[in-house]
Structure formats: structure tokens, C-alpha cells
Design a protein around this motif. Structure first.
Motif, short mmCIF file in Angstrom:
data_model
loop_
_atom_site.label_atom_id
_atom_site.label_comp_id
_atom_site.label_asym_id
_atom_site.label_seq_id
_atom_site.Cartn_x
_atom_site.Cartn_y
_atom_site.Cartn_z
N LYS A 1 0.72 -1.19 0.08
CA LYS A 1 0.09 0.00 -0.26
C LYS A 1 0.72 1.20 0.09
O LYS A 1 0.74 2.07 -0.62
N ASN A 2 1.72 1.39 0.82
CA ASN A 2 2.83 2.34 0.96
C ASN A 2 4.26 1.69 1.71
O ASN A 2 4.20 0.81 2.17
N ILE A 3 5.22 2.22 1.00
CA ILE A 3 6.41 1.86 1.76
C ILE A 3 7.61 2.84 1.79
O ILE A 3 7.73 3.64 0.91
N GLN A 4 8.40 2.88 2.87
CA GLN A 4 9.43 3.60 3.01
C GLN A 4 10.50 2.71 3.20
O GLN A 4 10.65 1.80 4.13
N ILE A 5 11.68 2.93 2.70
CA ILE A 5 13.15 1.93 2.42
C ILE A 5 14.10 3.13 3.20
O ILE A 5 14.27 4.06 2.34
N SER A 6 14.78 2.58 4.03
CA SER A 6 16.02 3.28 4.54
C SER A 6 17.17 2.56 4.53
O SER A 6 17.14 1.20 4.84
N ALA A 7 18.31 2.96 4.10
CA ALA A 7 19.44 1.99 4.18
C ALA A 7 20.85 2.49 4.52
O ALA A 7 20.84 3.62 4.15
N THR A 8 21.16 2.02 5.67
CA THR A 8 22.38 2.60 6.35
C THR A 8 23.36 1.46 6.46
O THR A 8 23.32 0.60 7.21
N GLY A 9 24.57 1.82 5.66
CA GLY A 9 25.55 0.77 5.60
C GLY A 9 24.81 -0.53 4.92
O GLY A 9 24.00 -0.25 3.89
N GLY A 10 25.05 -1.58 5.58
CA GLY A 10 24.50 -2.86 5.14
C GLY A 10 22.82 -3.12 5.67
O GLY A 10 22.33 -4.21 5.51
N LYS A 11 22.46 -2.18 6.47
CA LYS A 11 21.38 -2.42 7.26
C LYS A 11 20.18 -1.64 6.57
O LYS A 11 20.33 -0.49 6.34
N VAL A 12 18.88 -2.43 6.14
CA VAL A 12 17.92 -1.72 5.59
C VAL A 12 16.74 -1.84 6.51
O VAL A 12 16.52 -2.97 7.30
N VAL A 13 15.85 -0.92 6.70
CA VAL A 13 14.52 -0.87 7.53
C VAL A 13 13.51 -0.68 6.47
O VAL A 13 13.47 0.45 5.64
N LEU A 14 12.34 -1.54 6.57
CA LEU A 14 11.22 -1.27 5.85
C LEU A 14 10.10 -0.79 6.64
O LEU A 14 10.00 -1.38 7.63
N GLU A 15 9.49 0.31 6.20
CA GLU A 15 8.25 0.72 7.05
C GLU A 15 7.13 0.97 5.89
O GLU A 15 7.56 1.11 4.83
N GLY A 16 5.92 0.93 6.52
CA GLY A 16 4.74 1.37 5.76
C GLY A 16 3.63 0.27 5.94
O GLY A 16 3.64 -0.28 6.78
N GLU A 17 2.84 -0.14 4.89
CA GLU A 17 1.78 -1.06 4.98
C GLU A 17 1.44 -2.10 3.83
O GLU A 17 1.53 -1.61 2.64
N VAL A 18 1.12 -3.23 4.11
CA VAL A 18 0.92 -4.01 3.14
C VAL A 18 -0.41 -4.80 3.41
O VAL A 18 -0.90 -4.71 4.67
N ASP A 19 -1.03 -5.67 2.72
CA ASP A 19 -2.15 -6.31 2.70
C ASP A 19 -1.83 -7.56 3.60
O ASP A 19 -2.88 -7.98 4.63
N THR A 20 -0.88 -8.32 3.23
CA THR A 20 -0.61 -9.86 3.69
C THR A 20 0.87 -9.98 4.44
O THR A 20 1.60 -9.08 3.90
N GLN A 21 0.90 -10.88 5.15
CA GLN A 21 2.16 -11.22 5.97
C GLN A 21 3.10 -11.68 4.61
O GLN A 21 4.17 -11.16 4.62
#
Length: 150
Positions: A44-64
Motif C-alpha cells: 500500500k505504501n513503503i519507505q526504505i532506508s539503507a544505512t551501511g548494510g542495514k535496511v529498514v522497511l516501513e509502511g503497510e501491506v495487505d498480507t504477511q
């Protein structure tokens, strides 16, 4: 959700460099977002941040499954060592297990280990599409989703 570790030196080669500056971190996050879109993964919406080799995903999806597939897609990219998946899921369902492929593995062998039936390899294959295009094209170090049995 959780944090999943990956082998940083393996996977798709889509990142243009090490994220050592804010500009490169932004570029890597943009590259990862473009990769998610290219694969046609659903969100539905997504934000991706990448620091070094670490990625954080935030946002919303319909299913697991959608959240897990996005996490695996960006994790199985060369240069990514971990993905913290903080995405909200609209419809609650059991989380999958994760398995790191080792030399000599096949989807049939993995299905036998997790489901007690080598013929259920297609369950694992389908759960990892579109990251997998062929059930015979897995590689050591690749992380796969193993859905809960229904």
C-alpha cells in the motif's frame, strides 16, 4: 515483524556502492525501491532506508506474505546484511520461517525437512516468487520463505 540476516556478499547486484555517505544511502534506498517495483511486489505504501548494510522497511501491506516477500527481495541483494521489517499488515496471518540455502540443497530437500514431503517443493517455490524464477535456481547463502503448513 523481525530482523533477518543475509550474506552481504551474495545476491542480486543492484546497488551502485557502499552506503558511506547520506547521498549514497539515499541512492541505495532508491535502488532498492526500484527493485521492489521491478519485481511487481504488492504494497500500500513503503519507505526504505539503507544505512551501511542495514535496511529498514516501513509502511503497510495487505498480507504477511507481501511483507515477507519485500523483506526477502531487498535482503537477497548484494551489499545488504540485514533487513528490519517494520511493515504493518492489514490481514493478520502466521509468519513464515526463514531458511538459508546451503551447498547441496534443493527445494525438494528443503520441503522434506520442513513439511516431511519432498513433493511440496512447489509450496516453497510459489512462496518465493518472483524472487525465484525457476525451482532449480537457488544458491548457497540465499534466504527463502518457508510458509507455515495449512
Amino acid at each position: 515483524m523481525s530482523t533477518v540476516s543475509f550474506m552481504k556478499e551474495l545476491g542480486e547486484k543492484i546497488l551502485s556502492g557502499n552506503a558511506q555517505t547520506p547521498e549514497q544511502e539515499h541512492k541505495n534506498a532508491s535502488d532498492l525501491m526500484a527493485f521492489v517495483k521491478k519485481l511487481g511486489l504488492t504494497y500500500k505504501n513503503i519507505q526504505i532506508s539503507a544505512t551501511g548494510g542495514k535496511v529498514v522497511l516501513e509502511g503497510e501491506v495487505d498480507t504477511q506474505a507481501d511483507a515477507e516477500k519485500i523483506g526477502l527481495a531487498v535482503g537477497n541483494v548484494q551489499g545488504v546484511e540485514s533487513v528490519e521489517n517494520k511493515m504493518r499488515v492489514t490481514v493478520s496471518e502466521p509468519e513464515s520461517q526463514y531458511y538459508t540455502v546451503v551447498s547441496g540443497d534443493s527445494l525438494s530437500k528443503i520441503a522434506g525437512k520442513y513439511y516431511g514431503d519432498v513433493q511440496k517443493y512447489n509450496v516453497i517455490f510459489e512462496a518465493n516468487k518472483p524472487m525465484l524464477s525457476d525451482p532449480n535456481k537457488i544458491y548457497p547463502g540465499q534466504v527463502l520463505r518457508i510458509p507455515a503448513q495449512k
